[in-house]
Design a protein around this motif. Sequence first.
Motif, short mmCIF file in Angstrom:
data_model
loop_
_atom_site.label_atom_id
_atom_site.label_comp_id
_atom_site.label_asym_id
_atom_site.label_seq_id
_atom_site.Cartn_x
_atom_site.Cartn_y
_atom_site.Cartn_z
N ARG A 84 7.00 4.69 -1.58
CA ARG A 84 5.99 3.87 -2.26
C ARG A 84 5.10 4.73 -3.14
NH1 ARG A 84 3.88 -0.20 2.55
NH2 ARG A 84 5.80 -1.46 2.72
N LEU A 85 4.75 5.90 -2.67
CA LEU A 85 3.91 6.79 -3.47
C LEU A 85 4.64 7.21 -4.74
CD1 LEU A 85 1.46 8.56 -4.05
CD2 LEU A 85 2.44 10.29 -2.53
N LEU B 235 3.96 12.59 2.49
CA LEU B 235 3.16 12.06 1.38
C LEU B 235 2.56 13.18 0.56
CD1 LEU B 235 1.52 9.09 3.27
CD2 LEU B 235 2.86 8.85 1.18
N ALA B 236 2.09 14.21 1.23
CA ALA B 236 1.54 15.36 0.50
C ALA B 236 2.62 16.02 -0.36
CB ALA B 236 0.95 16.36 1.48
N ALA B 237 3.81 16.16 0.19
CA ALA B 237 4.91 16.76 -0.57
C ALA B 237 5.34 15.88 -1.74
CB ALA B 237 6.09 17.03 0.37
N LEU C 180 3.39 6.51 -8.56
CA LEU C 180 3.18 7.56 -9.56
C LEU C 180 4.04 7.32 -10.80
CD1 LEU C 180 2.98 10.66 -7.20
CD2 LEU C 180 1.09 9.61 -8.45
N ASP C 181 5.25 6.82 -10.61
CA ASP C 181 6.09 6.47 -11.75
C ASP C 181 5.46 5.36 -12.57
OD1 ASP C 181 7.98 8.35 -11.06
OD2 ASP C 181 9.35 6.92 -10.11
N ASP C 182 4.86 4.38 -11.89
CA ASP C 182 4.20 3.28 -12.58
C ASP C 182 3.00 3.79 -13.37
OD1 ASP C 182 4.37 0.57 -13.16
OD2 ASP C 182 3.00 -0.02 -11.56
N LEU C 183 2.22 4.68 -12.78
CA LEU C 183 1.12 5.30 -13.50
C LEU C 183 1.63 6.04 -14.74
CD1 LEU C 183 -1.01 6.62 -10.52
CD2 LEU C 183 -1.98 5.39 -12.46
N ASP C 184 2.75 6.70 -14.61
CA ASP C 184 3.30 7.46 -15.72
C ASP C 184 3.65 6.53 -16.89
OD1 ASP C 184 4.07 10.16 -16.56
OD2 ASP C 184 6.09 9.32 -16.69
N ARG C 185 4.11 5.34 -16.59
CA ARG C 185 4.48 4.37 -17.63
C ARG C 185 3.26 3.70 -18.27
NH1 ARG C 185 8.54 3.27 -13.78
NH2 ARG C 185 7.24 1.65 -12.82
N PRO D 92 0.84 -1.20 0.00
CA PRO D 92 0.00 0.00 0.00
C PRO D 92 0.87 1.25 0.00
CG PRO D 92 0.06 -0.98 2.19
CD PRO D 92 0.79 -1.92 1.29
N THR D 93 0.30 2.34 -0.49
CA THR D 93 1.07 3.59 -0.59
C THR D 93 1.04 4.34 0.74
OG1 THR D 93 -0.89 4.62 -1.56
CG2 THR D 93 0.82 3.87 -3.07
#
Length: 456
Positions: free
Chosen positions: A104-105, A135-137, A109-114, A98-99
């Motif tokens: 992990r976050l 996490l917000a940053a 996000l890198d995985d989403l980008d790919r 989990p993020t």
Amino acid sequence: MADLVVRSTRVHTGLRELPAQIVIKDGLVTGLRELGETVVAARELDLGDQLVIPGLVDTHCHFRDPGFTHKEDLASGTRAAASGGVTTVFDMPNTEPPTTTPDRLRAHLDDLDRKSVVDYGHNASAVEPDLIPELAAAGAAAFKLWMSYDVERTYPHSPSTAVTDRAVLYRAFEEVAGTGLPLYVHPTDHELYNLNSSRAKEQWGVDPASYARSFRLGDSVAFNAAVATLLEFQRSVGTRLHVLHLSSVEGIRMVREAKAAGRSVTGEANPFAMFVTNDWDRIEQRGPFVLGQWVPPADDVAMWSAIVDGTVDVIGSDHAPHTTEEKLPGWKDMFAAPSGSPMIADYLRLLLTAVHDGRLTLDRVIELCCVNPAQLVGLTGRKGTLEPGADADFVVLDLDHVAPIDGSTSLYKCGWSPADGIVTRGRVHRTFLRGTEIYRDGEVLVDEGFGRPVIG
């Protein structure tokens, strides 16, 4: 010179419907011109009388990636999103891992980008209050918590993404408030639901009907008690609270009163509750393939009233696929089978049918699915609208299409839908993201990685 001009007698910008030419350059809407006015563009698309609406913004998706990609993955899930007119997605943190940490976050996000074919953000887990500012940053769009976890199954509601200790929950409220981001909470009192589950099993056994009833024992007390806790914490701290799964008379009353008092509270309803699990016959016929939570008649009336009158701000798909093989054991023991079902490709069709039947207005559907979700995540003026300055994300609809939903022909990896067999009127014909056509008539036209982040 514009890159593209799109003409239709019916363009809904999110604020208004009008005959218009949408002028697009560099992926943005640069103007709305009257039909007949001269516009110079490299490409022209004349849609006649077809309805054009903003791309949907879905703030509640479970793409099962990483960890459970046999059910769905970021590529298949976002392809299905494009087929349903959804051009921006925000997925949830019940992945493996989990993020819960900034590293992990960032990896997610890198995985989403790919992989993503639509624009995206991620709702990070808030189970570790001390890590919420980091996490917000790191790019969280919002934060998500479950107030309960599954006892007889390890997924989809894992202890690693739930907070049952009220002191920890209160600290999460405090830390999220400091970020200014919304906190999404799945409201079920853990101890009360376990009590009700035990009572349901003793009275009715473990079949789907017993499971459905277990959520509503004590007049939805497990849900309502959780909502009361959340609203009290919000009153104390001032966090931007987004209450998920609004579908009980009393829970809706409490949220409505908090909103009337001017507090920072928003509510969400889900298509499976609006069109599937509010039908007891369907629960009996399809059992594990629709459950989820039952919505009894009185709660159904309250939920639909809240959707119409504005108490509900957002419709999120709660797209949550599992394989057929995982669902089938639920006929014998639904308490041990995974809950949730795919929905992201279907819910606009269901809502368009509700518009045709007079249950909702088109204006209200666009508020619930485009304008308000964009506002929730700080994207007002950029997503969920076709006014000048916005990303040129839009959907071309075929309102004359009449057919039953058939998940076996969908882009879902799991190959089924809880709405299978429901006859709908209206469908997505074409989907455009930032001025590029990404979907047409069953085919995704862009590669994985075409999507861009919308946060940061």
